[in-house]
Motif scaffolding. Sequence first.
Motif, PDB file in Angstrom:
ATOM      1  N   ILE A   1       0.868  -1.173   0.000  1.00 37.30           N
ATOM      2  CA  ILE A   1       0.000   0.000   0.000  1.00 37.30           C
ATOM      3  C   ILE A   1       0.903   1.220   0.000  1.00 37.30           C
ATOM      4  CG2 ILE A   1      -0.260   0.231   2.517  1.00 37.30           C
ATOM      5  CD1 ILE A   1      -3.261   0.878   1.956  1.00 37.30           C
ATOM      6  N   MET A   2       0.446   2.281  -0.659  1.00 34.96           N
ATOM      7  CA  MET A   2       1.220   3.499  -0.770  1.00 34.96           C
ATOM      8  C   MET A   2       0.286   4.685  -0.558  1.00 34.96           C
ATOM      9  SD  MET A   2       1.856   6.314  -2.934  1.00 34.96           S
ATOM     10  CE  MET A   2       0.930   5.797  -4.330  1.00 34.96           C
ATOM     11  N   TYR A   3       0.766   5.650   0.228  1.00 37.49           N
ATOM     12  CA  TYR A   3       0.095   6.944   0.406  1.00 37.49           C
ATOM     13  C   TYR A   3       1.094   8.007  -0.016  1.00 37.49           C
ATOM     14  CZ  TYR A   3      -3.267   4.459   3.348  1.00 37.49           C
ATOM     15  OH  TYR A   3      -4.218   3.594   3.803  1.00 37.49           O
ATOM     16  N   ASP A   4       0.649   8.972  -0.834  1.00 43.03           N
ATOM     17  CA  ASP A   4       1.585  10.029  -1.241  1.00 43.03           C
ATOM     18  C   ASP A   4       1.198  11.369  -0.630  1.00 43.03           C
ATOM     19  OD1 ASP A   4      -0.339  11.321  -2.864  1.00 43.03           O
ATOM     20  OD2 ASP A   4       0.442  10.482  -4.719  1.00 43.03           O
ATOM     21  N   GLU A   5       2.037  12.363  -0.871  1.00 46.56           N
ATOM     22  CA  GLU A   5       1.844  13.691  -0.280  1.00 46.56           C
ATOM     23  C   GLU A   5       0.750  14.491  -0.972  1.00 46.56           C
ATOM     24  OE1 GLU A   5       4.965  13.617  -3.376  1.00 46.56           O
ATOM     25  OE2 GLU A   5       4.709  12.500  -1.523  1.00 46.56           O
ATOM     26  N   HIS A   6       0.126  13.910  -2.000  1.00 47.12           N
ATOM     27  CA  HIS A   6      -0.959  14.580  -2.723  1.00 47.12           C
ATOM     28  C   HIS A   6      -2.323  13.976  -2.389  1.00 47.12           C
ATOM     29  CE1 HIS A   6       2.144  16.624  -4.978  1.00 47.12           C
ATOM     30  NE2 HIS A   6       2.667  15.452  -5.269  1.00 47.12           N
ATOM     31  N   ASP A   7      -2.418  13.295  -1.242  1.00 49.95           N
ATOM     32  CA  ASP A   7      -3.656  12.681  -0.764  1.00 49.95           C
ATOM     33  C   ASP A   7      -4.191  11.631  -1.738  1.00 49.95           C
ATOM     34  OD1 ASP A   7      -3.342  14.416   1.347  1.00 49.95           O
ATOM     35  OD2 ASP A   7      -4.934  15.775   0.715  1.00 49.95           O
ATOM     36  N   GLN A   8      -3.280  10.840  -2.283  1.00 51.95           N
ATOM     37  CA  GLN A   8      -3.620   9.732  -3.164  1.00 51.95           C
ATOM     38  C   GLN A   8      -3.072   8.446  -2.555  1.00 51.95           C
ATOM     39  OE1 GLN A   8      -5.311   9.866  -6.322  1.00 51.95           O
ATOM     40  NE2 GLN A   8      -5.803  11.938  -5.641  1.00 51.95           N
ATOM     41  N   MET A   9      -3.714   7.325  -2.886  1.00 51.26           N
ATOM     42  CA  MET A   9      -3.252   6.042  -2.388  1.00 51.26           C
ATOM     43  C   MET A   9      -3.429   4.980  -3.461  1.00 51.26           C
ATOM     44  SD  MET A   9      -6.083   3.891  -2.043  1.00 51.26           S
ATOM     45  CE  MET A   9      -5.309   2.684  -1.001  1.00 51.26           C
ATOM     46  N   SER A  10      -2.728   3.876  -3.284  1.00 51.28           N
ATOM     47  CA  SER A  10      -2.966   2.680  -4.084  1.00 51.28           C
ATOM     48  C   SER A  10      -2.614   1.476  -3.223  1.00 51.28           C
ATOM     49  CB  SER A  10      -2.133   2.683  -5.373  1.00 51.28           C
ATOM     50  OG  SER A  10      -0.758   2.624  -5.085  1.00 51.28           O
TER      51      SER A  10
END
Length: 166
Positions: A68-77
């Motif tokens: 799982i990944m969360y980025d600094e642009h409020d997106q995830m996968s």
Amino acid sequence: MRPLLLITAAFAGSMVLILNLVGQPVDAADDPQLAAVKKQFVGHYELVSFISYPAGGGEVDNNYIGRIMYDEHDQMSAQGMPKDLPARAAQTTELVRGGFAYWGPVTWDVSQNKVTHYVEGSPTRGSWVGEDNVRYYEFTADGLLKLSIRDDSGRTTGTLTWRRIE
């Protein structure tokens, strides 16, 4: 009659503006606690365990691997699959399916320790597109991220435990 229409239109416009303001998520810049939680989430994680809790009691280890990944642009996968999927696929010429994969924007409700994944796309779960995957989060003392799934009555039905990949 025209002045009444103007007042009604002005009132309706104000109500729409008020409703839009009320429905807006709190910006992290305005909430230091939210900013801290978002910063804590940003990163890549590997799945440590995916445990289900059946209604009849007990627990089931789903024996999954994933990321799982969360980025600094409020997106995830997120992606996950049963560990034995490749072995099962090797035993047949038929298509073997299993697991989950999806992505989209994410928001946090810090007061409830809740993170919501808004599913924009999912090649494995087409019915999830347009849905909200709500998870209740906890960061453990040893740095693990636990995301719990609850049913409509609030009972925890599953927990995915993730370890940050450094």
